[in-house]
Write a protein that holds these residues in place. Structure first.
Motif, PDB file in Angstrom:
ATOM      1  N   ASN A 206       0.872  -1.182   0.000  1.00  0.00           N
ATOM      2  CA  ASN A 206       0.000   0.000   0.000  1.00  0.00           C
ATOM      3  C   ASN A 206       0.909   1.233   0.000  1.00  0.00           C
ATOM      4  O   ASN A 206       0.838   2.086   0.867  1.00  0.00           O
ATOM      5  CB  ASN A 206      -0.886  -0.020   1.248  1.00  0.00           C
ATOM      6  CG  ASN A 206      -1.872   1.138   1.278  1.00  0.00           C
ATOM      7  OD1 ASN A 206      -2.138   1.765   0.250  1.00  0.00           O
ATOM      8  ND2 ASN A 206      -2.397   1.453   2.450  1.00  0.00           N
ATOM      9  N   ASP A 207       1.749   1.300  -0.979  1.00  0.00           N
ATOM     10  CA  ASP A 207       2.831   2.283  -1.022  1.00  0.00           C
ATOM     11  C   ASP A 207       2.659   3.133  -2.268  1.00  0.00           C
ATOM     12  O   ASP A 207       1.936   2.777  -3.190  1.00  0.00           O
ATOM     13  CB  ASP A 207       4.155   1.489  -1.083  1.00  0.00           C
ATOM     14  CG  ASP A 207       5.395   2.357  -1.078  1.00  0.00           C
ATOM     15  OD1 ASP A 207       6.029   2.461  -0.032  1.00  0.00           O
ATOM     16  OD2 ASP A 207       5.745   2.893  -2.153  1.00  0.00           O
ATOM     17  N   LYS A 208       3.338   4.258  -2.263  1.00  0.00           N
ATOM     18  CA  LYS A 208       3.336   5.114  -3.446  1.00  0.00           C
ATOM     19  C   LYS A 208       3.789   4.315  -4.674  1.00  0.00           C
ATOM     20  O   LYS A 208       3.293   4.530  -5.775  1.00  0.00           O
ATOM     21  CB  LYS A 208       4.284   6.281  -3.182  1.00  0.00           C
ATOM     22  CG  LYS A 208       4.348   7.320  -4.259  1.00  0.00           C
ATOM     23  CD  LYS A 208       5.007   8.579  -3.697  1.00  0.00           C
ATOM     24  CE  LYS A 208       5.632   9.408  -4.788  1.00  0.00           C
ATOM     25  NZ  LYS A 208       6.878   8.869  -5.317  1.00  0.00           N
ATOM     26  N   TRP A 212      -1.038   0.321  -6.295  1.00  0.00           N
ATOM     27  CA  TRP A 212      -1.885   1.349  -6.926  1.00  0.00           C
ATOM     28  C   TRP A 212      -1.271   1.886  -8.207  1.00  0.00           C
ATOM     29  O   TRP A 212      -1.952   2.555  -8.988  1.00  0.00           O
ATOM     30  CB  TRP A 212      -2.179   2.490  -5.944  1.00  0.00           C
ATOM     31  CG  TRP A 212      -2.659   1.971  -4.629  1.00  0.00           C
ATOM     32  CD1 TRP A 212      -2.048   2.120  -3.421  1.00  0.00           C
ATOM     33  CD2 TRP A 212      -3.827   1.172  -4.380  1.00  0.00           C
ATOM     34  NE1 TRP A 212      -2.765   1.463  -2.446  1.00  0.00           N
ATOM     35  CE2 TRP A 212      -3.852   0.874  -3.008  1.00  0.00           C
ATOM     36  CE3 TRP A 212      -4.850   0.668  -5.196  1.00  0.00           C
ATOM     37  CZ2 TRP A 212      -4.854   0.095  -2.421  1.00  0.00           C
ATOM     38  CZ3 TRP A 212      -5.842  -0.099  -4.611  1.00  0.00           C
ATOM     39  CH2 TRP A 212      -5.842  -0.379  -3.254  1.00  0.00           C
TER      40      TRP A 212
ATOM     41  N   HIS B  15       2.987   9.115   0.898  1.00  0.00           N
ATOM     42  CA  HIS B  15       1.634   9.242   0.366  1.00  0.00           C
ATOM     43  C   HIS B  15       0.932   7.897   0.204  1.00  0.00           C
ATOM     44  O   HIS B  15       0.159   7.707  -0.723  1.00  0.00           O
ATOM     45  CB  HIS B  15       1.630   9.940  -0.999  1.00  0.00           C
ATOM     46  CG  HIS B  15       2.360  11.235  -1.021  1.00  0.00           C
ATOM     47  ND1 HIS B  15       1.918  12.326  -0.328  1.00  0.00           N
ATOM     48  CD2 HIS B  15       3.485  11.604  -1.647  1.00  0.00           C
ATOM     49  CE1 HIS B  15       2.749  13.332  -0.531  1.00  0.00           C
ATOM     50  NE2 HIS B  15       3.733  12.906  -1.319  1.00  0.00           N
ATOM     51  N   ALA B  16       1.191   6.959   1.094  1.00  0.00           N
ATOM     52  CA  ALA B  16       0.639   5.623   0.922  1.00  0.00           C
ATOM     53  C   ALA B  16      -0.883   5.657   0.888  1.00  0.00           C
ATOM     54  O   ALA B  16      -1.500   5.155  -0.038  1.00  0.00           O
ATOM     55  CB  ALA B  16       1.147   4.718   2.021  1.00  0.00           C
ATOM     56  N   GLN B  17      -1.489   6.250   1.928  1.00  0.00           N
ATOM     57  CA  GLN B  17      -2.943   6.251   1.985  1.00  0.00           C
ATOM     58  C   GLN B  17      -3.555   7.043   0.832  1.00  0.00           C
ATOM     59  O   GLN B  17      -4.557   6.659   0.260  1.00  0.00           O
ATOM     60  CB  GLN B  17      -3.403   6.846   3.321  1.00  0.00           C
ATOM     61  CG  GLN B  17      -3.057   5.956   4.493  1.00  0.00           C
ATOM     62  CD  GLN B  17      -3.670   4.576   4.344  1.00  0.00           C
ATOM     63  OE1 GLN B  17      -4.838   4.433   4.011  1.00  0.00           O
ATOM     64  NE2 GLN B  17      -2.859   3.541   4.560  1.00  0.00           N
ATOM     65  N   GLU B  19      -2.590   7.366  -2.186  1.00  0.00           N
ATOM     66  CA  GLU B  19      -2.672   6.596  -3.430  1.00  0.00           C
ATOM     67  C   GLU B  19      -3.864   5.646  -3.415  1.00  0.00           C
ATOM     68  O   GLU B  19      -4.522   5.440  -4.430  1.00  0.00           O
ATOM     69  CB  GLU B  19      -1.384   5.801  -3.665  1.00  0.00           C
ATOM     70  CG  GLU B  19      -0.170   6.659  -3.969  1.00  0.00           C
ATOM     71  CD  GLU B  19      -0.344   7.513  -5.218  1.00  0.00           C
ATOM     72  OE1 GLU B  19      -1.087   7.120  -6.142  1.00  0.00           O
ATOM     73  OE2 GLU B  19       0.279   8.592  -5.268  1.00  0.00           O
ATOM     74  N   LYS B  20      -4.134   5.076  -2.254  1.00  0.00           N
ATOM     75  CA  LYS B  20      -5.275   4.164  -2.155  1.00  0.00           C
ATOM     76  C   LYS B  20      -6.577   4.923  -2.398  1.00  0.00           C
ATOM     77  O   LYS B  20      -7.425   4.484  -3.178  1.00  0.00           O
ATOM     78  CB  LYS B  20      -5.294   3.507  -0.769  1.00  0.00           C
ATOM     79  CG  LYS B  20      -6.476   2.585  -0.565  1.00  0.00           C
ATOM     80  CD  LYS B  20      -6.356   1.803   0.726  1.00  0.00           C
ATOM     81  CE  LYS B  20      -7.141   2.474   1.828  1.00  0.00           C
ATOM     82  NZ  LYS B  20      -7.030   1.722   3.098  1.00  0.00           N
ATOM     83  N   TRP B  23      -6.953   5.899  -6.024  1.00  0.00           N
ATOM     84  CA  TRP B  23      -7.353   4.752  -6.849  1.00  0.00           C
ATOM     85  C   TRP B  23      -8.857   4.507  -6.718  1.00  0.00           C
ATOM     86  O   TRP B  23      -9.567   4.332  -7.704  1.00  0.00           O
ATOM     87  CB  TRP B  23      -6.563   3.510  -6.409  1.00  0.00           C
ATOM     88  CG  TRP B  23      -6.752   2.306  -7.269  1.00  0.00           C
ATOM     89  CD1 TRP B  23      -6.035   1.976  -8.389  1.00  0.00           C
ATOM     90  CD2 TRP B  23      -7.717   1.254  -7.087  1.00  0.00           C
ATOM     91  NE1 TRP B  23      -6.491   0.784  -8.905  1.00  0.00           N
ATOM     92  CE2 TRP B  23      -7.521   0.320  -8.128  1.00  0.00           C
ATOM     93  CE3 TRP B  23      -8.718   1.004  -6.148  1.00  0.00           C
ATOM     94  CZ2 TRP B  23      -8.277  -0.844  -8.255  1.00  0.00           C
ATOM     95  CZ3 TRP B  23      -9.488  -0.156  -6.282  1.00  0.00           C
ATOM     96  CH2 TRP B  23      -9.262  -1.063  -7.316  1.00  0.00           C
ATOM     97  N   LEU B  24      -9.332   4.523  -5.464  1.00  0.00           N
ATOM     98  CA  LEU B  24     -10.762   4.303  -5.240  1.00  0.00           C
ATOM     99  C   LEU B  24     -11.578   5.426  -5.874  1.00  0.00           C
ATOM    100  O   LEU B  24     -12.607   5.179  -6.498  1.00  0.00           O
ATOM    101  CB  LEU B  24     -11.056   4.276  -3.739  1.00  0.00           C
ATOM    102  CG  LEU B  24     -10.997   2.916  -3.060  1.00  0.00           C
ATOM    103  CD1 LEU B  24     -11.249   3.073  -1.571  1.00  0.00           C
ATOM    104  CD2 LEU B  24     -12.027   1.961  -3.658  1.00  0.00           C
ATOM    105  N   THR B  89      -1.271  11.275 -12.355  1.00  0.00           N
ATOM    106  CA  THR B  89      -0.689   9.947 -12.573  1.00  0.00           C
ATOM    107  C   THR B  89       0.267   9.967 -13.758  1.00  0.00           C
ATOM    108  O   THR B  89       1.375   9.425 -13.690  1.00  0.00           O
ATOM    109  CB  THR B  89      -1.820   8.936 -12.853  1.00  0.00           C
ATOM    110  OG1 THR B  89      -2.796   9.042 -11.829  1.00  0.00           O
ATOM    111  CG2 THR B  89      -1.286   7.513 -12.899  1.00  0.00           C
ATOM    112  N   ILE B  90      -0.188  10.602 -14.832  1.00  0.00           N
ATOM    113  CA  ILE B  90       0.624  10.638 -16.046  1.00  0.00           C
ATOM    114  C   ILE B  90       1.887  11.470 -15.826  1.00  0.00           C
ATOM    115  O   ILE B  90       2.982  11.087 -16.243  1.00  0.00           O
ATOM    116  CB  ILE B  90      -0.220  11.176 -17.227  1.00  0.00           C
ATOM    117  CG1 ILE B  90      -1.351  10.185 -17.538  1.00  0.00           C
ATOM    118  CG2 ILE B  90       0.650  11.402 -18.460  1.00  0.00           C
ATOM    119  CD1 ILE B  90      -2.389  10.683 -18.509  1.00  0.00           C
ATOM    120  N   ASN B  92       3.415  11.926 -12.983  1.00  0.00           N
ATOM    121  CA  ASN B  92       4.316  11.124 -12.153  1.00  0.00           C
ATOM    122  C   ASN B  92       5.033  10.059 -12.972  1.00  0.00           C
ATOM    123  O   ASN B  92       6.177   9.699 -12.690  1.00  0.00           O
ATOM    124  CB  ASN B  92       3.546  10.458 -11.010  1.00  0.00           C
ATOM    125  CG  ASN B  92       3.112  11.455  -9.961  1.00  0.00           C
ATOM    126  OD1 ASN B  92       3.563  12.595  -9.954  1.00  0.00           O
ATOM    127  ND2 ASN B  92       2.231  11.036  -9.071  1.00  0.00           N
TER     128      ASN B  92
END
Ligand code: HEM
Ligand code: SF4
Ligand code: FES
Lengths: 246, 143
Positions: A206-208, A212, B15-17, B19-20, B23-24, B89-90, B92
């Motif tokens: 669950n990482d950058k 995802w 930024h782990a959370q 990204e989740k 995505w959602l 996203t693009i 990055n």
């Protein structure tokens, strides 16, 4: 060859042209294509053609192979633009009216000819803790039902050839993404009922640079020589992270 | 008991959370946008007189109803955040230098924020009476 001189059971042979991507860090030149004409049999694989080049035409041609039978994962390469094991790709199955293009897998630094630096790939693999983590002492077998085994059976088949990770356009961009192979091998333990560290691995992914980043292109599934449903495994890990458990 | 040491420490956990949730958000907003955008196309471009019907009066007519105001504001917010996050996203993916990446992403979100504020203002504070023809024909504009 006339019918009389043809021996019974003889395997037909034909000539193919291989364009091999060459790179020698010591000659100061950029990577370049070099063509070789090779006489091969209908039963020959791309690996056999590479052997013939190395043994009969140019001993400096450098590539990895070990088992030559699709189990060690050494010889993943980009054959006609697709990641394949050279030892599992029959030449007759390719379009032999055209030259066959063989180049190193993309996204990892080329060391020489078809040999790439696999260390970043292995590092991502290490990062997901690909080993059983259990608190009890292993004094007897850890039993598991057939149904529990079924959940991760597919991902046990991985041979770490890197065909999937180096077919992934997200991995190509900067090489920071964990990549399909690391996720496949995390999946193998996350969904194993005997393992106790699913949450730890889910948190790691669950990482950058974790799951995802996957954009569901299916390149990995198409590339896997073991037929692993790689994209499906990644999706299952995403779902597990959202659920918070395996 | 033997515990196995971590062979290597895990990579950066930035930024782990985020990204989740990103995505959602792309999936949920995508599902809602599918309905909103096709509804928008059908109502504006296909039904009635088709593309020829769109003029000031048509827009004024729609925004006289709170339903279409909410509909359009929702579509605006969802699509802009969706599109901007997709562009993030693009960016990055393709940028190599951290400064370029940051500059592009900040620009994206600033533009997104501005468009959301301006768009929402237009939808919510729309005044049909600013138009000459409207002033002549609409009851609310008289008096
Ligand atoms: C019609 C309804 C729409 C649906 C169902 C939808 C769905 C999605 C989904 C699921 C993703 C994530 C793809 C991934 O992670 O691999 C995505 C990405 C994206 N969407 Fe949408 N979307 C819709 C409309 C829009 C609109 C209106 C815009 C522009 C304002 C837009 C711009 C983008 C961009 C720029 C991306 C990033 C592409 C990428 O990751 O390469 N989408 N969309
Ligand atoms: S999942 Fe398949 S393609 Fe990827 S490393 Fe394992 S065997 Fe190779
Ligand atoms: S040489 Fe072992 S997999 Fe091809």
């Amino acid at each position: 060859m006339s019918a009389e001189t043809k021996k019974i059971g003889e395997i037909p042979s034909f000539k193919v042209t291989l364009f091999v991507r060459r790179f020698n860090p010591e000659d100061g030149q950029d990577a370049r294509w070099q063509d070789f004409d090779v006489e091969v049999f209908g039963t020959d694989r791309v690996l056999d053609a590479l052997h013939k080049i190395k043994w009969e035409q140019d001993g400096s041609l450098t590539f990895r192979r070990s088992c030559a039978h699709g189990v060690c994962g050494s010889d993943a390469m980009r054959i006609n633009g697709r990641n394949r094991l050279a030892c599992k790709t029959l030449i007759k199955d390719l379009d032999i009216t055209q030259p066959i293009y063989v180049e190193p897998i993309k996204g990892l630094a080329v060391e020489k000819d078809l040999v790439v630096d696999m260390n970043p790939f292995y590092q991502a693999y290490r990062d997901v803790k690909p080993f059983l983590i259990a608190s009890d002492k292993p004094e007897k077998e850890r039993l598991q039902s057939a149904e529990d085994r079924e959940r991760f059976d597919d991902t046990t088949k991985c041979i770490l050839c890197a065909a999937c990770t180096t077919s992934c356009p997200v991995f190509w961009t900067d090489g920071q993404y964990f990549g399909p192979a690391a996720i496949v091998n995390a999946h193998r333990f996350i969904f194993d009922s005997r393992d106790e560290a699913a949450e730890v691995r889910l948190e790691i992914l669950n990482d950058k640079e974790g799951v995802w980043r996957c954009r569901t292109t299916f390149n990995c599934t198409e590339a896997c020589p073991r037929g692993i449903q790689v994209t499906k495994a990644i999706a299952e890990v995403k779902q597990a992270i959202l659920r918070g458990r395996a | 008991m033997v515990t196995i040491e971590t062979p290597r420490s895990p990579r950066s956990r930035k930024h782990a959370q985020w990204e989740k949730w990103g995505w959602l958000y792309m999936r949920y907003s995508g599902a809602v946008l599918l309905i909103l955008i096709f509804g928008h196309i059908v109502i504006n471009l296909l039904s009635g007189e088709g593309i020829k019907q769109i003029d000031f009066a048509f827009v004024a007519g729609k925004w006289a109803s709170p339903f279409w105001q909410v509909y359009d504001v929702l579509m605006l917010w969802l699509a802009l955040i969706h599109g901007t996050n997709g562009m993030r996203t693009i960016v990055n993916d393709y940028t190599e230098r951290e400064t370029v990446r940051k500059a592009l992403n900040y620009t994206l979100w600033i533009v997104c924020g501005l468009l959301i504020v301006l768009g929402t203002l237009v939808c919510v504070t729309f005044d049909p009476c600013i138009d000459q023809a409207m002033r002549a024909s609409l009851e609310v504009c008289k008096g």
